[in-house]
Design a protein around this motif. Sequence first.
Motif, PDB file in Angstrom:
ATOM      1  N   LEU A 155       0.932  -1.466  -0.053  1.00 41.26           N
ATOM      2  CA  LEU A 155       0.111  -0.129   0.278  1.00 41.26           C
ATOM      3  C   LEU A 155       0.721   1.275  -0.097  1.00 41.26           C
ATOM      4  CD1 LEU A 155      -2.735   1.447   0.177  1.00 41.26           C
ATOM      5  CD2 LEU A 155      -2.585   1.145   2.722  1.00 41.26           C
ATOM      6  N   GLU A 156       1.718   1.538   0.949  1.00 48.66           N
ATOM      7  CA  GLU A 156       2.560   2.575   0.751  1.00 48.66           C
ATOM      8  C   GLU A 156       3.732   2.823  -0.417  1.00 48.66           C
ATOM      9  OE1 GLU A 156       2.609   4.703   3.165  1.00 48.66           O
ATOM     10  OE2 GLU A 156       1.283   4.065   4.379  1.00 48.66           O
ATOM     11  N   ALA A 157       3.919   1.656  -0.956  1.00 55.36           N
ATOM     12  CA  ALA A 157       5.091   1.797  -2.189  1.00 55.36           C
ATOM     13  C   ALA A 157       4.122   1.822  -3.317  1.00 55.36           C
ATOM     14  CB  ALA A 157       5.482   0.475  -2.206  1.00 55.36           C
ATOM     15  N   GLY A 159       0.791   2.925  -3.474  1.00 53.80           N
ATOM     16  CA  GLY A 159      -0.361   3.828  -3.263  1.00 53.80           C
ATOM     17  C   GLY A 159      -1.732   3.263  -3.152  1.00 53.80           C
ATOM     18  N   TRP A 160      -2.478   4.186  -2.976  1.00 52.51           N
ATOM     19  CA  TRP A 160      -3.911   3.466  -2.733  1.00 52.51           C
ATOM     20  C   TRP A 160      -4.660   3.260  -4.019  1.00 52.51           C
ATOM     21  CZ3 TRP A 160      -7.801   1.630   0.186  1.00 52.51           C
ATOM     22  CH2 TRP A 160      -9.023   1.653  -0.488  1.00 52.51           C
ATOM     23  N   SER A 163      -2.834  -0.061  -5.866  1.00 49.17           N
ATOM     24  CA  SER A 163      -3.202  -1.345  -4.833  1.00 49.17           C
ATOM     25  C   SER A 163      -4.591  -1.719  -4.682  1.00 49.17           C
ATOM     26  CB  SER A 163      -2.305  -1.012  -3.479  1.00 49.17           C
ATOM     27  OG  SER A 163      -2.818   0.162  -2.798  1.00 49.17           O
ATOM     28  N   GLN A 195     -10.327   7.795  -3.288  1.00 52.69           N
ATOM     29  CA  GLN A 195      -9.350   8.694  -3.099  1.00 52.69           C
ATOM     30  C   GLN A 195      -9.773  10.204  -3.207  1.00 52.69           C
ATOM     31  OE1 GLN A 195      -6.063   7.766  -2.607  1.00 52.69           O
ATOM     32  NE2 GLN A 195      -4.984   9.685  -3.028  1.00 52.69           N
ATOM     33  N   SER A 205      -5.923  12.308   2.981  1.00 55.50           N
ATOM     34  CA  SER A 205      -5.169  11.854   1.933  1.00 55.50           C
ATOM     35  C   SER A 205      -4.828  10.402   2.174  1.00 55.50           C
ATOM     36  CB  SER A 205      -3.856  12.592   1.550  1.00 55.50           C
ATOM     37  OG  SER A 205      -3.118  12.512   2.650  1.00 55.50           O
ATOM     38  N   LEU A 206      -5.367   9.400   1.288  1.00 50.73           N
ATOM     39  CA  LEU A 206      -4.779   8.070   1.334  1.00 50.73           C
ATOM     40  C   LEU A 206      -3.394   7.945   0.709  1.00 50.73           C
ATOM     41  CD1 LEU A 206      -8.112   6.262   0.129  1.00 50.73           C
ATOM     42  CD2 LEU A 206      -7.104   6.379   2.522  1.00 50.73           C
ATOM     43  N   PRO A 207      -2.607   6.972   1.028  1.00 49.96           N
ATOM     44  CA  PRO A 207      -1.100   6.575   0.583  1.00 49.96           C
ATOM     45  C   PRO A 207      -1.153   6.890  -0.986  1.00 49.96           C
ATOM     46  CG  PRO A 207      -1.865   5.261   2.172  1.00 49.96           C
ATOM     47  CD  PRO A 207      -3.093   5.816   1.852  1.00 49.96           C
ATOM     48  N   GLY A 209       1.620   6.818  -2.978  1.00 52.93           N
ATOM     49  CA  GLY A 209       2.760   5.976  -3.664  1.00 52.93           C
ATOM     50  C   GLY A 209       3.688   6.542  -4.504  1.00 52.93           C
TER      51      GLY A 209
END
Length: 215
Positions: A155-157, A159-160, A163, A195, A205-207, A209
């Motif tokens: 998720l972090e790499a 992004g929302w 993923s 998002q 804000s969602l991740p 990435g």
Amino acid sequence: MSITQHQTEAGSGMKPVGKAKARFGTGRSEFVVVAVLYAVAIFLTVGTATMNVQGKSAPGPQFFPILVCIVLYLAATLLAIQILRKPNVPDNTVHPGHGQFSADMLHDLGHLGKEEDAAYDAAPSQTPGKTWKTYSDWRTIGLLVGGVMAFVLLLEALGWILSAAALFWLVAYALGSRRPIFDIGVGLLFSSIIQLAFGAALGLSLPPGFVGGIF
């Protein structure tokens, strides 16, 4: 049954064999799903209640988690009631001439005729002493569990948006969909809408990435 056979069975003390009394847990294995839903709902409830909210914006960051908790509690309760009322007991009878299919499926498809049922009841000795095999679809379960784990790890790499779209496609594929382009497109559409909803409506804000670094 002839008189001789009747006398023989009566003299030997044989008793008619009846159906074994079903236990309470028979056909109610779905209670595992109910327990998981309640556990997730309680976990989210505790997290929402202890959330450190800054500011007094409405509806606030606790609004959507509360809705999710309500839906989880409601779904778990309705599922538990359904399981208690109608347990899903597997059919262990043999239906000759219809292959390895359950009786429910055969009745739904209309392939199981009353004449063949009557013939089977009249001559049970001509059918093999075989029972249906009940099993779990571990391939589908593995794909779903693996997809959720990959979603959490990436998720972090990624992004929302990417993923979540990939998770949507994997869930659809595990459940039998074979339209990857359509599924990926729908996944990207919904993840993008979510998002925007979190950013515009809640100010969260969602991740993003690596996609966020491009823009």
